[in-house]
Write an enzyme that holds these catalytic residues in place. Sequence first.
Site, mmCIF file in Angstrom:
data_model
loop_
_atom_site.group_PDB
_atom_site.id
_atom_site.type_symbol
_atom_site.label_atom_id
_atom_site.label_comp_id
_atom_site.label_asym_id
_atom_site.label_seq_id
_atom_site.Cartn_x
_atom_site.Cartn_y
_atom_site.Cartn_z
ATOM 1 N N GLU A 1 7.905 89.139 18.348
ATOM 2 C CA GLU A 1 7.848 88.211 19.490
ATOM 3 C C GLU A 1 9.052 88.364 20.420
ATOM 4 O OE1 GLU A 1 5.292 85.579 20.201
ATOM 5 O OE2 GLU A 1 6.412 85.988 22.024
ATOM 6 N N GLY B 1 19.685 87.393 26.195
ATOM 7 C CA GLY B 1 20.823 86.598 25.720
ATOM 8 C C GLY B 1 20.712 86.369 24.222
ATOM 9 N N LYS C 1 8.403 96.752 27.809
ATOM 10 C CA LYS C 1 7.752 95.445 27.638
ATOM 11 C C LYS C 1 6.327 95.473 28.188
ATOM 12 C CE LYS C 1 12.244 93.211 27.565
ATOM 13 N NZ LYS C 1 13.345 92.710 28.394
ATOM 14 N N LYS D 1 12.443 96.530 21.531
ATOM 15 C CA LYS D 1 11.355 96.866 22.473
ATOM 16 C C LYS D 1 11.031 98.337 22.451
ATOM 17 C CE LYS D 1 14.667 95.304 24.351
ATOM 18 N NZ LYS D 1 15.793 94.735 25.062
HETATM 19 N N1 HSE Z 1 18.442 93.885 28.498
HETATM 20 C C1 HSE Z 1 17.294 93.054 28.322
HETATM 21 C C2 HSE Z 1 17.126 92.209 29.589
HETATM 22 C C3 HSE Z 1 17.476 92.192 27.113
HETATM 23 O O1 HSE Z 1 18.061 92.179 30.408
HETATM 24 O O2 HSE Z 1 16.066 91.618 29.771
HETATM 25 C C4 HSE Z 1 16.256 91.415 26.707
HETATM 26 O O3 HSE Z 1 15.189 92.237 26.344
#
Ligand code: HSE
Length: 413
Positions: A124, A298, A200, A100
């Site tokens: 993705e 995960g 994100k 990301k």
């Molecule tokens: N550390 C991130 C989360 C992992 O907890 O969403 C997934 O991007």
Amino acid sequence: MIAIAVLGHGTVGSGVLEVFNKNHASIIEKAGEEMEIKYILDRREFPDLPYHDKFVKDFEVILNDPDVRVVVEVMGGLDPAFDFVLRSLKAGKNVVTSNKELVAVHGAELLAAAHETNVNFLFEASVGGGIPILRPLSQCLSANRIVEIAGILNGTTNFILTKMFREGVAFEDALALAQKLGYAERNPAADVEGDDACRKVCILASLAYGRHVYPQNVHTEGITHISAEDVHYAEAWGGVIKLIGRVKKLDDGRLFAMVSPAFISRESQLATVDDVFNGIMVRGDAIGDVVFYGRGAGKLPTASAVVADVIDAVKHLAARKYIDWEPAKDGYVCDYLEVPASMFVRVTARSRTEALRSVRGLLGNVTELVCPGVENEAAFITPMLPEGEIVRALQALRALDYPILSTIRVLDY
Ligand code: HSE
């Protein structure tokens, strides 16, 4: 035979190997080509693994092997990931990543590099873990003008908040459990301070609106200051606290983007997104609201999205998939203080009545909130006002000797 190289054998990298090996026959069938994972790049040794002979330590081995058509970057971080990905794209290799930070910071540059050598750069897994969201946004919803996107984009913080609400678990204990389950970033500050959700938001915003939104332009607050009292007030109000990332196009063409904890009503679709799950609401002018839901972090959920991108890249070796955005100019993302907000506020006060009289003098018609068992403070929800006005009123309240205990935005998704 198409050779694949996987950069990094951490949580996601080992998940990619697991999914690729477990579902090998159907993956090959769907891709329509024979594929093998030829190299795994990692500094560490894994002598006990059945595929220990695939490990290499030198990236040049991968770069200089013409059989490698797809490079999977699952190392995380910018250094050396950015260098490896850029050089892979420039060498005409397709790249799939779950990183990301890399896409949020360098997406426009890497997409331009992929364009030049006519290869795929797919990511993705970088948003929503295993949830399909980027493809639906860029393909299935492409007939829409995207009005707004809002969602729970970080599994770790959602897991922590769920534990705090449901079981009264302390913040640190819930975080330790999220780390143990492989949800948290290597440095969990990136989760709890909101940076991961911010990255994100940048990717979603860049894809939805066609220009790069950089992390430094998105006002970001995490969940470290959320207290047990805040949780009780949210419950008394009839809602929950969630870490919400959102982006919206303003009428003047600029974007508003923010990551912050927020009160949302129990009736909201996002309120029922608990544990490590993510939920992303996309509001389009033709479709209305559509919500994407699933495991946001995960090993195997993330690997599922990575391996699907590998299949897509292999299916489109000759005709690059269209996914693009351009660099943005300064001022593209507006100052959040210009945008109307409603805020839950708690102040220290010996007399609630007197405090609320002062508050109403400064902020107009606020709604008082009372939480059973909480004393020596006043709590209220402001009307919708440009956030800068709320900030100025709270400064004045502080000057009247009402220390601010917490401020949390109230959203109506
Ligand atoms: N550390 C991130 C989360 C992992 O907890 O969403 C997934 O991007």
